[in-house]
Enzyme design. Structure first.
Site, PDB file in Angstrom:
ATOM      1  N   LYS A  15       0.828  -1.219   0.000  1.00 54.82           N
ATOM      2  CA  LYS A  15       0.000   0.000   0.000  1.00 54.82           C
ATOM      3  C   LYS A  15       0.858   1.263   0.000  1.00 54.82           C
ATOM      4  CE  LYS A  15      -2.105  -0.301   3.932  1.00 54.82           C
ATOM      5  NZ  LYS A  15      -1.739  -1.423   4.726  1.00 54.82           N
ATOM      6  N   ARG A  90      -9.486   2.193   8.574  1.00 54.82           N
ATOM      7  CA  ARG A  90      -9.102   0.848   8.952  1.00 54.82           C
ATOM      8  C   ARG A  90     -10.161   0.150   9.805  1.00 54.82           C
ATOM      9  NH1 ARG A  90      -3.217   1.621   8.802  1.00 54.82           N
ATOM     10  NH2 ARG A  90      -2.082  -0.210   9.443  1.00 54.82           N
ATOM     11  N   ARG A 129      11.804  -5.174   5.751  1.00 58.89           N
ATOM     12  CA  ARG A 129      11.533  -3.750   5.477  1.00 58.89           C
ATOM     13  C   ARG A 129      12.456  -2.811   6.255  1.00 58.89           C
ATOM     14  NH1 ARG A 129       5.116  -2.566   5.311  1.00 58.89           N
ATOM     15  NH2 ARG A 129       5.283  -2.403   7.559  1.00 58.89           N
ATOM     16  N   ARG A 163      11.114  -0.488  11.578  1.00 64.01           N
ATOM     17  CA  ARG A 163       9.996  -0.148  12.448  1.00 64.01           C
ATOM     18  C   ARG A 163       9.885  -1.108  13.625  1.00 64.01           C
ATOM     19  NH1 ARG A 163       5.032   0.825   8.375  1.00 64.01           N
ATOM     20  NH2 ARG A 163       3.944   0.046  10.208  1.00 64.01           N
ATOM     21  N   ARG A 174      -1.028  -7.212  14.617  1.00 59.89           N
ATOM     22  CA  ARG A 174      -1.498  -6.270  13.586  1.00 59.89           C
ATOM     23  C   ARG A 174      -2.378  -6.988  12.573  1.00 59.89           C
ATOM     24  NH1 ARG A 174       3.689  -3.673  11.256  1.00 59.89           N
ATOM     25  NH2 ARG A 174       2.257  -2.278  10.180  1.00 59.89           N
TER      26      ARG A 174
HETATM   27  P1  AMP Z   1       0.828   1.583   8.936  1.00 56.52           P
HETATM   28  O1  AMP Z   1       2.062   2.369   8.638  1.00 56.52           O
HETATM   29  O2  AMP Z   1      -0.331   2.016   8.081  1.00 56.52           O
HETATM   30  O3  AMP Z   1       1.053   0.097   8.913  1.00 56.52           O
HETATM   31  O4  AMP Z   1       0.417   1.976  10.448  1.00 56.52           O
HETATM   32  C1  AMP Z   1       1.266   1.694  11.529  1.00 56.52           C
HETATM   33  C2  AMP Z   1       0.483   1.685  12.819  1.00 56.52           C
HETATM   34  O5  AMP Z   1      -0.098   2.990  13.035  1.00 56.52           O
HETATM   35  C3  AMP Z   1      -0.688   0.725  12.873  1.00 56.52           C
HETATM   36  O6  AMP Z   1      -0.323  -0.584  13.252  1.00 56.52           O
HETATM   37  C4  AMP Z   1      -1.580   1.392  13.930  1.00 56.52           C
HETATM   38  O7  AMP Z   1      -1.093   1.170  15.227  1.00 56.52           O
HETATM   39  C5  AMP Z   1      -1.392   2.878  13.618  1.00 56.52           C
HETATM   40  N1  AMP Z   1      -2.381   3.321  12.614  1.00 56.52           N
HETATM   41  C6  AMP Z   1      -2.144   3.724  11.341  1.00 56.52           C
HETATM   42  N2  AMP Z   1      -3.271   4.042  10.705  1.00 56.52           N
HETATM   43  C7  AMP Z   1      -4.274   3.820  11.588  1.00 56.52           C
HETATM   44  C8  AMP Z   1      -5.682   3.913  11.528  1.00 56.52           C
HETATM   45  N3  AMP Z   1      -6.310   4.302  10.400  1.00 56.52           N
HETATM   46  N4  AMP Z   1      -6.390   3.604  12.649  1.00 56.52           N
HETATM   47  C9  AMP Z   1      -5.795   3.216  13.776  1.00 56.52           C
HETATM   48  N5  AMP Z   1      -4.467   3.058  13.897  1.00 56.52           N
HETATM   49  C10 AMP Z   1      -3.704   3.358  12.814  1.00 56.52           C
END
Ligand code: AMP
Length: 217
Positions: A15, A90, A129, A163, A174
């Site tokens: 994504k 999400r 990553r 990360r 996750r």
């Molecule tokens: P990502 O980079 O999109 O994988 O997001 C990393 C982390 O940020 C996720 O595992 C959540 O803890 C938090 N996060 C990101 N986007 C959201 C969202 N839309 N709702 C809730 N938590 C989020």
């Protein structure tokens, strides 16, 4: 061209990478809630302190806070550029909140695009990553290396980060959140005839970009 998309799908399906490539190519804004939270953590802001332990343990940031951040962001950006939301919405609550925000702004989402890969592939991808500590450019040990080892292609920095939430034990949490939330989201966008799906297994980054462009434009 002005388009509004959201990219949904499990972690590490590509994504973020695709949102970055397509945004750059078409001049859209790339809006990643995950990146907003990571930046907030890195800067030590109040938001960062609130969300750090949640993110590090693989949980979702509460809807109310996430929706507030997105609303604030959408109110500040230049909507005439179009955007790709990456990692938002999400949950079904976020889907409804986004719907309301966009109506208030007088715009409509063009498509919700799901990029998927199977679970064993997710784990394989996440394990490699990393990103540039200075400019945030994403890389992968196996699929997306820097051109010169140890040097960022984009800004020349020698500092890279991995990360905290890409650790194997956190990945499981996750993924559980993803699978428990995704179905009603898909149903919502299907009903609105905005749902598109791209199966990215065994495709290179470039192949996924090409397929996405065929789907989106
Ligand atoms: P990502 O980079 O999109 O994988 O997001 C990393 C982390 O940020 C996720 O595992 C959540 O803890 C938090 N996060 C990101 N986007 C959201 C969202 N839309 N709702 C809730 N938590 C989020």
């Amino acid at each position: 061209m002005k388009k509004y998309f959201t990219f949904i799908g499990p972690i590490a399906a590509g994504k973020g990478t695709q949102a970055e490539i397509i945004s750059k190519k078409y001049g859209f804004l790339h809006l990643s809630t995950g990146q907003i939270f990571r930046d907030a953590i890195a800067s030590g802001s109040e938001l960062g302190m609130k969300v750090k332990s949640i993110i590090d343990s693989g949980f979702l940031v509460p809807d109310a806070l996430t929706n507030e951040i997105v609303k604030d962001m959408l109110g500040k950006i230049d909507l005439s550029k179009g955007f790709i939301l990456d990692g938002y919405p999400r949950t079904i609550n976020q889907v409804h909140a986004l719907d309301d925000m966009l109506s208030e702004l007088g715009i409509e989402l063009d498509d919700a695009v799901m990029i998927t890969i199977p679970e064993d592939e997710i784990v394989r991808r996440i394990s490699g990553r990393f990103s540039c500590a200075k400019c945030g450019q994403n890389y992968h040990d196996e699929f997306n290396k820097t051109k010169i080892a140890g040097v960022c292609d984009n800004c020349g920095s020698h500092d890279f980060i991995r990360r905290n939430d890409d650790k194997p034990e956190v990945i499981k949490t996750r993924l559980q959140h993803y699978y428990s939330e995704v179905e009603p989201i898909v149903e919502f966008y299907k009903k609105q005839e905005k749902f598109l799906k791209l199966e990215a297994t065994n495709l290179s980054i470039e192949e996924v970009t090409n397929k996405l462009e065929e789907l989106l434009f």
